[in-house]
Design an enzyme around this catalytic site. Structure first.
Site, PDB file in Angstrom:
ATOM      1  N   CYS A 191       0.224   4.595 -46.570  1.00  0.00           N
ATOM      2  CA  CYS A 191      -0.762   3.802 -47.316  1.00  0.00           C
ATOM      3  C   CYS A 191      -2.026   4.617 -47.083  1.00  0.00           C
ATOM      4  CB  CYS A 191      -0.675   2.541 -46.836  1.00  0.00           C
ATOM      5  SG  CYS A 191      -1.918   1.456 -47.816  1.00  0.00           S
TER       6      CYS A 191
ATOM      7  N   LYS B  78       9.060  -7.194 -46.733  1.00  0.00           N
ATOM      8  CA  LYS B  78       7.692  -7.719 -46.093  1.00  0.00           C
ATOM      9  C   LYS B  78       8.287  -8.856 -45.187  1.00  0.00           C
ATOM     10  CE  LYS B  78       5.135  -6.126 -50.142  1.00  0.00           C
ATOM     11  NZ  LYS B  78       4.536  -6.686 -51.423  1.00  0.00           N
TER      12      LYS B  78
ATOM     13  N   VAL C 194      -1.124  -4.235 -48.252  1.00  0.00           N
ATOM     14  CA  VAL C 194      -1.816  -3.648 -47.136  1.00  0.00           C
ATOM     15  C   VAL C 194      -3.000  -3.019 -47.795  1.00  0.00           C
ATOM     16  CG1 VAL C 194       0.116  -3.670 -45.556  1.00  0.00           C
ATOM     17  CG2 VAL C 194      -0.230  -1.563 -46.917  1.00  0.00           C
TER      18      VAL C 194
ATOM     19  N   SER D 285      -9.309  -2.880 -48.718  1.00  0.00           N
ATOM     20  CA  SER D 285      -9.794  -2.011 -47.765  1.00  0.00           C
ATOM     21  C   SER D 285     -11.571  -1.828 -47.585  1.00  0.00           C
ATOM     22  CB  SER D 285      -9.444  -0.542 -47.922  1.00  0.00           C
ATOM     23  OG  SER D 285      -9.667  -0.232 -49.468  1.00  0.00           O
TER      24      SER D 285
END
Length: 218
Positions: A14, A41, A54, A67
């Site tokens: 990721c 998941k 994520v 993020s």
């Protein structure tokens, strides 16, 4: 800084999680990272992730997602902040961080394109955005000049992947963008960027593209 523990929830490729790892490592902050399979998941993850994506950060008993939000929070609760303090520059950087998220998505779509038409379409979109970025960055080694900031953490994962694409698949997306190439060379050489991915990241990324039968890896 609070003594609460920081746990990052991730999967091994990721780019958005990599942004947060770069920030944590740049600032020398202790943290734990937990990897999950996004194709399967776990229920506990779905229970804490509103978007089912994520990165997610567990900060003590609290949960954060996205993020850019995570990185600003990490920066604000630790010494030696790397987000610009000037309100105008901070606002500009937030805009370019969002723009860089779109670039990362274009890079992903290019990487997994299954045929020549889709690949070329994504390449055009990616190069168009990279060209816009080329006209924005400053001289001095980092996005805003001589100091690392959160915008550098935001764009570094893209450069990590473009570097591998150039090396393994002979596609240099930065060939006509000298300022971006200089920024990329500087960022991917930094120890906190090198250490922001899993140990065998390059091979795992290449095998992921080959396993997904991408046009790039054909």
């Amino acid at each position: 800084m609070s003594e609460k523990t920081i746990e990052l929830i991730s999967f091994n490729l990721c780019p958005f999680v990599q942004r947060s790892v770069i920030t944590l490592k740049k600032k020398g902050i202790d943290f734990k990272i937990t990897y999950i399979d996004l194709a399967d998941k776990p229920d506990w993850f779905l229970a804490i992730s509103p978007l089912g994506k994520v990165p997610v950060v567990k900060y003590g008993d609290d949960v954060l997602f996205e993020s850019a939000v995570i990185n600003e929070f990490i920066d604000e609760i630790t010494p030696n902040q790397i987000m610009p303090s000037d309100p105008l520059q901070k606002a500009k950087d937030r805009g370019w961080i969002e723009f860089s998220s779109q670039i990362i998505m274009n890079q992903y779509m290019l990487s997994v394109a299954k045929n020549a038409d889709d690949f070329e379409s994504q390449k055009l979109a990616l190069v168009d955005k990279l060209t816009r970025l080329e006209s924005t960055i400053q001289q001095g080694g980092f996005f805003n000049g001589t100091e690392f900031s959160l915008i550098d953490a935001a764009v570094a994962p893209m450069f990590t992947r473009l570097d591998i694409i150039k090396k393994h698949f002979n596609h240099d997306l930065l060939i006509n963008l000298p300022k971006l190439q200089a920024l990329a060379n500087n960022l991917v050489s930094q120890p906190y960027v090198k250490a922001s991915v899993i140990d065998d990241f390059e091979n795992v990324f290449v095998q992921y593209l080959k396993g997904n039968e991408s046009y790039l890896a054909a």
